[in-house]
Design a protein around this motif. Structure first.
Motif, PDB file in Angstrom:
ATOM      1  N   ALA A 151       3.368   8.603   6.174  1.00  0.00           N
ATOM      2  CA  ALA A 151       4.234   8.699   7.243  1.00  0.00           C
ATOM      3  C   ALA A 151       4.038   7.517   8.352  1.00  0.00           C
ATOM      4  N   GLU A 152       2.672   7.333   8.587  1.00  0.00           N
ATOM      5  CA  GLU A 152       2.289   6.322   9.526  1.00  0.00           C
ATOM      6  C   GLU A 152       2.913   4.907   8.998  1.00  0.00           C
TER       7      GLU A 152
ATOM      8  N   GLY B 134      -1.802  18.583  12.124  1.00  0.00           N
ATOM      9  CA  GLY B 134      -2.662  17.447  13.029  1.00  0.00           C
ATOM     10  C   GLY B 134      -2.511  16.079  12.681  1.00  0.00           C
ATOM     11  N   GLU B 135      -2.512  15.848  11.443  1.00  0.00           N
ATOM     12  CA  GLU B 135      -2.502  14.419  10.852  1.00  0.00           C
ATOM     13  C   GLU B 135      -0.973  13.763  11.305  1.00  0.00           C
ATOM     14  N   ALA B 136      -0.072  14.662  11.082  1.00  0.00           N
ATOM     15  CA  ALA B 136       1.364  14.153  11.429  1.00  0.00           C
ATOM     16  C   ALA B 136       1.399  13.812  12.835  1.00  0.00           C
ATOM     17  N   LYS B 137       0.891  14.904  13.756  1.00  0.00           N
ATOM     18  CA  LYS B 137       1.016  14.315  15.222  1.00  0.00           C
ATOM     19  C   LYS B 137       0.291  13.216  15.519  1.00  0.00           C
TER      20      LYS B 137
ATOM     21  N   ALA C 177       0.846  -1.271  -0.038  1.00  0.00           N
ATOM     22  CA  ALA C 177       0.211   0.037   0.090  1.00  0.00           C
ATOM     23  C   ALA C 177       0.647   1.271  -0.006  1.00  0.00           C
ATOM     24  N   LEU C 178       1.768   1.180   0.620  1.00  0.00           N
ATOM     25  CA  LEU C 178       2.856   2.323   0.874  1.00  0.00           C
ATOM     26  C   LEU C 178       3.522   2.950  -0.453  1.00  0.00           C
ATOM     27  N   MET C 179       3.716   1.768  -1.225  1.00  0.00           N
ATOM     28  CA  MET C 179       4.216   1.992  -2.747  1.00  0.00           C
ATOM     29  C   MET C 179       3.125   2.518  -3.477  1.00  0.00           C
TER      30      MET C 179
END
Length: 586
Positions: A304-305, A174-177, A131-133
């Motif tokens: 990022a996750e 917010g999403e990064a945190k 999925a990351l790819m």
């Protein structure tokens, strides 16, 4: 990683996405021209829109929009295809890396819970890596589309870009945190999640079904699963609610920004500063940009996750064996001349103070049969793992023909050692493959496989099977046949004969065999091992007395060493246990 599995597919995927990235701006511009053309012709009282020959430019723009729509659809399908193919290749490649790297690590690392957590995290992220790819490639495509659309907006009204950026920044932060908090939660709960998976497995498995039924364990397992999974749910729920609340606020802010920009564009249109076609272009561009940027922010947070989890793979691949002497180059002498010698060998597991073995000094000559005897936990299996170079001594050294085992090529050394452990693996492969595992390079050598089966009496198990050596063993796969413990043991013994090694180690090789089968196995074993060194672990003294010498271990130290007759005459611990066992047959 993506480039490494298929440069050709990667290039095609990038080219397709480059073309697809330009299509949204092109379609919006074509839409603008169509609106302006319609207004132009509808305002001309001498022109009929139904007259095919008059508004030729209008049909051109309409045809171009249709062509762009078809091209977009085809490009999406082609991108999905290349994503799927690349995803499968990346998935397979990362799994192969894990398998190969795991084989380079020390055996006792697998017996450490912390290490196993790292392995489990690396192994379970395969789907996430695929999925990351796809997300990374899609992110690049959308960023290009944003550049195209932002350029179009800037030409007509640069202030719209400022409104857009101000609306997106809080959502991004917010999403990064929350991504970091989600990863930290998942990582800290790795042991619990492994236990949850274990409970889920044993709760519905053919390997545990008998014990669960007979002991009535279903409520115990179900309640334990419910308790642990419930605790994890509550912790995760708290984070999810917090994330959803802030996400809703940021989403509302983004929607408000869109309508603020929309009012600005409407005002310019009413004032006559821009045409109605330009209004549709700017409104469409802004709406598309807002959607893209929100998607990019959301996907960036997922990237990022997922990248944090990808780090688990790289952390695992970066693990080094605790033992440093894995680079020996010497070839094993064929045949061995002096044999093995333990010189004050001691071993203890990392991060422990207790010695599993200590002060071991003895020899194993070529052609000699050595039996290891001792109570459970005395260190017998640890000793043979040291002899097979699966472990390396914490102190002292082990020599083969006067040369330290660490100086030999590990792979070449292990080729000369055939070993069957008490907890041998019942591979869900065919009967022939189960035997060939002993020397997998001869997987297709059917005569050798059958000869090994004959030596271990596994042929008496395999010949009656419907597909003989092609018969799938075990019930995991369709058409498989389950064997009894004694039958599996004969198949496992065949692996030792398949190897044709100079040293054969058998760790409780006849524990599941009846007395007659055990006697026949060892009569053959004694004949077949002529000229080879052999180490035998057994609790049955009727088997042990067939060895040339017997080494008695107690609390990890050598207590007695000698022939059966010598140790009986000595009247020590060996003699005590021998007479104790003999009394049971009196």
């Amino acid at each position: 990683m993506i480039w490494g599995v298929s440069p050709k597919l990667t290039v095609w995927n990038i080219l397709l996405r480059l073309v697809q990235a330009a299509i949204p701006l092109s379609m919006l511009y074509v839409g603008k021209e169509i609106v302006d053309e319609v207004l132009h012709f509808s305002g001309n009282e001498h022109t009929s829109i139904l007259t095919w020959g008059v508004p030729g430019s209008l049909w051109f723009w309409a045809g171009l929009e249709c062509a762009l729509a078809i091209a977009s659809s085809l490009l999406n399908r082609a991108i999905t295809l290349t994503d799927s193919l690349l995803g499968d290749l990346v998935n397979n490649d990362s799994s192969v890396r894990i398998i190969r790297h795991a084989a380079t690590l020390d055996l006792f690392q697998f017996e450490d819970a912390t290490f196993y957590d790292k392995l489990e995290r690396a192994r379970t992220q395969t789907a996430g890596r695929t999925a990351l790819m796809s997300m990374v490639l899609s992110q690049g495509q959308d960023l290009l589309t944003v550049v195209f659309l932002a350029t179009g907006l800037a030409v007509f009204n640069p202030w719209l870009l400022v409104i857009l950026v101000v609306a997106v920044i809080p959502s991004f932060v917010g999403e990064a945190k929350f991504n970091q908090e989600s990863y930290s939660l998942s990582r800290s709960w790795t042991p619990e999640r492994r236990e949850i998976d274990y409970l889920r497995y044993i709760g519905a498995s053919n390997e545990t079904a008998k014990e669960i039924k007979i002991f009535g364990l279903e409520d115990f397992i179900a309640n334990r699963f419910k308790t642990i999974s419930g605790r994890y749910f509550l912790v995760n729920q708290k984070l999810a609610l917090k994330r959803a609340s802030w996400g809703a606020l940021f989403s509302a802010l983004g929607t408000a920004s869109y309508y603020a920009a929309y009012i600005v564009v409407i005002g310019q249109t009413v004032a006559g500063q821009i045409s109605l076609g330009t209004l549709t272009f700017l409104a469409g561009s802004f709406a598309r940009l807002q959607g893209l940027l929100q998607g990019i922010v959301s996907r960036f947070s997922r990237i990022a996750e997922t990248s944090l989890y990808l780090q688990d793979l790289f952390d695992f691949l970066a693990l080094k064996p605790f033992s440093e002497n894995h680079d020996g180059k010497k070839q094993v002498p064929r045949p061995m001349k002096e044999g093995f010698r333990f010189e004050n060998v001691g071993f203890k597991y990392p991060d422990t103070e207790k010695w599993a073995l200590r002060h071991l000094t003895f020899e194993l000559k070529p052609g000699e049969k050595l039996a290891l005897v001792g109570e459970n936990g005395a260190g017998k299996t640890t000793l043979v793992k040291l002899l097979a170079h699966l472990y390396e001594p914490s102190e002292g050294r082990i020599l083969l023909d006067g040369i330290d085992l660490c100086d030999y090529d590990p792979e070449d050394l292990r080729r000369e050692i055939g070993i069957i452990f008490q907890d041998y693996v019942r591979f869900m492969f065919t009967a022939g493959e189960n035997i060939a595992i002993g020397n997998i390079v001869d997987e297709k050598n059917q005569p050798r496989i059958e000869a090994s089966a004959h030596k271990s009496l596994a042929n008496t198990v395999i010949d009656p099977l419907p597909q003989k050596y092609a018969q799938m063993l075990g019930k995991r796969f369709s058409g498989g046949v389950e064997l009894s413990g004694g039958q599996w043991q004969k198949v496992a013994l065949a692996r030792a004969y398949m190897r044709e090694a100079q040293l054969v180690i058998l760790d409780e090789p006849t524990a599941s065999l009846d007395a007659r089968a055990e006697h026949e196995v060892f009569v053959r074993f004694a004949e077949l091992m002529k000229g080879k060194a052999a180490v035998l672990i057994s609790h049955r003294f009727s088997t042990v007395r067939m060895a040339d010498r017997i080494l008695f271990l107690e609390h990890g130290q050598l207590l007695e060493l000698g022939t059966h007759e010598t140790l009986l005459a000595k009247g020590g611990k060996y003699a005590e246990l021998f007479h104790l066992q003999a009394k049971g047959y009196a």
